[in-house]
Design a protein around this motif. Structure first.
Motif, mmCIF file in Angstrom:
data_model
loop_
_atom_site.group_PDB
_atom_site.id
_atom_site.type_symbol
_atom_site.label_atom_id
_atom_site.label_comp_id
_atom_site.label_asym_id
_atom_site.label_seq_id
_atom_site.Cartn_x
_atom_site.Cartn_y
_atom_site.Cartn_z
ATOM 1 N N SER A 29 0.850 -1.191 0.000
ATOM 2 C CA SER A 29 0.000 0.000 0.000
ATOM 3 C C SER A 29 0.879 1.231 0.000
ATOM 4 N N VAL A 30 0.523 2.220 -0.798
ATOM 5 C CA VAL A 30 1.286 3.471 -0.806
ATOM 6 C C VAL A 30 1.014 4.285 0.448
ATOM 7 N N TYR A 31 0.036 3.854 1.252
ATOM 8 C CA TYR A 31 -0.351 4.642 2.418
ATOM 9 C C TYR A 31 0.335 4.200 3.710
ATOM 10 N N GLY A 32 1.137 3.145 3.640
ATOM 11 C CA GLY A 32 1.923 2.745 4.804
ATOM 12 C C GLY A 32 1.101 2.649 6.063
ATOM 13 N N GLU A 33 1.454 3.447 7.059
ATOM 14 C CA GLU A 33 0.802 3.345 8.364
ATOM 15 C C GLU A 33 -0.636 3.850 8.347
ATOM 16 N N SER A 34 -1.043 4.564 7.316
ATOM 17 C CA SER A 34 -2.418 5.048 7.267
ATOM 18 C C SER A 34 -3.374 3.992 6.720
ATOM 19 N N ASP A 35 -2.824 2.836 6.293
ATOM 20 C CA ASP A 35 -3.672 1.727 5.904
ATOM 21 C C ASP A 35 -4.218 1.108 7.188
ATOM 22 N N LEU A 36 -5.486 1.325 7.465
ATOM 23 C CA LEU A 36 -6.043 0.970 8.769
ATOM 24 C C LEU A 36 -6.093 -0.528 9.023
ATOM 25 N N VAL A 37 -6.104 -1.316 7.974
ATOM 26 C CA VAL A 37 -6.256 -2.751 8.175
ATOM 27 C C VAL A 37 -4.951 -3.388 8.632
ATOM 28 N N GLU A 38 -3.849 -3.031 8.024
ATOM 29 C CA GLU A 38 -2.577 -3.667 8.356
ATOM 30 C C GLU A 38 -1.435 -2.808 7.831
ATOM 31 N N LEU A 39 -0.346 -2.733 8.592
ATOM 32 C CA LEU A 39 0.799 -1.939 8.158
ATOM 33 C C LEU A 39 1.505 -2.641 7.004
ATOM 34 N N ARG A 40 1.758 -1.905 5.939
ATOM 35 C CA ARG A 40 2.371 -2.502 4.751
ATOM 36 C C ARG A 40 3.277 -1.500 4.049
ATOM 37 N N THR A 49 -3.443 1.791 -4.289
ATOM 38 C CA THR A 49 -3.340 3.239 -4.447
ATOM 39 C C THR A 49 -4.677 3.820 -4.868
ATOM 40 N N HIS A 50 -4.972 4.990 -4.342
ATOM 41 C CA HIS A 50 -6.128 5.771 -4.785
ATOM 42 C C HIS A 50 -5.657 7.014 -5.537
ATOM 43 N N GLU A 51 -4.360 7.111 -5.781
ATOM 44 C CA GLU A 51 -3.797 8.314 -6.380
ATOM 45 C C GLU A 51 -3.969 8.299 -7.897
ATOM 46 N N PHE A 52 -3.787 9.464 -8.512
ATOM 47 C CA PHE A 52 -3.898 9.583 -9.966
ATOM 48 C C PHE A 52 -3.346 10.946 -10.375
ATOM 49 N N GLY A 53 -3.204 11.127 -11.667
ATOM 50 C CA GLY A 53 -2.868 12.443 -12.190
ATOM 51 C C GLY A 53 -1.409 12.698 -12.480
ATOM 52 N N TRP A 54 -0.554 11.667 -12.402
ATOM 53 C CA TRP A 54 0.857 11.884 -12.699
ATOM 54 C C TRP A 54 1.057 12.189 -14.182
ATOM 55 N N GLU A 55 1.990 13.099 -14.461
ATOM 56 C CA GLU A 55 2.312 13.386 -15.860
ATOM 57 C C GLU A 55 3.110 12.246 -16.470
ATOM 58 N N LYS A 56 4.002 11.645 -15.680
ATOM 59 C CA LYS A 56 4.778 10.500 -16.141
ATOM 60 C C LYS A 56 4.240 9.241 -15.474
ATOM 61 N N PRO A 57 4.125 8.145 -16.235
ATOM 62 C CA PRO A 57 3.591 6.902 -15.661
ATOM 63 C C PRO A 57 4.404 6.449 -14.447
ATOM 64 N N GLN A 58 3.703 6.050 -13.395
ATOM 65 C CA GLN A 58 4.352 5.562 -12.179
ATOM 66 C C GLN A 58 4.391 4.038 -12.121
#
Length: 211
Positions: A29-40, A49-58
């Motif tokens: 998970s890109v959210y690390g400790e903010s992932d409430l279910v388990e630290l990853r 990821t819930h992110e989007f909008g990068w100019e260059k592919p990630q």
């Protein structure tokens, strides 16, 4: 890493747990400790990821999981209020969330990477078949019997027990939003905002596919 991309509250964690069960490989998970279910960490067989909008592919490849906007927006509102403790105002929240759903959907549908696209509604209706499809796309052989075992182990009732301190994370696990969440006017406003994303994702404008 393969992105497991979705708008918030669209079944991302559930699908990640199914994939982990099927492949015996942890996801991230890109959210690390903010992932409430388990630290990853932000690495694994798939990366939430819930992110989007990068100019260059990630990411070079992605699983794009999409859920119809009314149910996703309602669930995100209660997640923000009840689990994150934010003070959200329903009327303004649904408008900003609808715009984000539309932008997120259009971005990932056109993202320049190898993608597997699936709808939460189809995953919910036929989780065994959809898990087989996802596993094979990831390069893992999985038959329907094996997938069925994975699904049974990760039903919402089982997840609430397994992650008891965070059982509210798994809210309803249903396809449709609560019947009294949106007024007719609010529903119309939201559907007007998300119309481009709905059309490109193959939903009918009135969401008859779902409801």
């Amino acid at each position: 890493n393969v992105a497991l991309a979705s708008f918030p509250r669209s079944g991302n964690t559930w699908l990640r747990l199914l994939v982990e069960e099927a492949t015996s490989i942890k996801g991230g998970s890109v959210y690390g400790e903010s992932d409430l279910v388990e630290l990853r960490p932000a690495k694994g067989i798939v990366v939430k990821t819930h992110e989007f909008g990068w100019e260059k592919p990630q990411y070079s490849s992605a699983i794009h999981l999409i859920r119809e906007p009314l149910a996703a927006i309602e669930s995100w509102f209660y997640f923000r209020r009840d689990l994150e403790g934010t003070r959200e105002v329903w009327d303004s929240f649904i408008i900003s969330a609808a715009q984000r759903w539309n932008d997120h959907t259009l971005y990932w549908l056109s993202a320049p990477c190898d993608k597997l696209f699936l709808k939460y509604e189809e995953l919910h209706a036929a989780p065994t078949l959809e898990l087989v499809r996802v596993a094979r796309w990831l390069g893992y052989e999985l038959n329907e019997e094996q997938a069925g075992v994975c699904v049974e182990k990760n039903k919402i009732t089982e997840l609430r027990k397994r992650y008891a301190p965070h059982s509210k994370f798994f809210r309803r696990g249903e396809i449709m939003p609560s019947p009294d969440s949106f007024t007719a006017k609010q529903r119309s406003e939201v559907l007007e905002i998300v119309k481009p994303g709905l059309e490109k994702a193959g939903y009918t404008e009135d969401l008859s596919f779902v409801h």
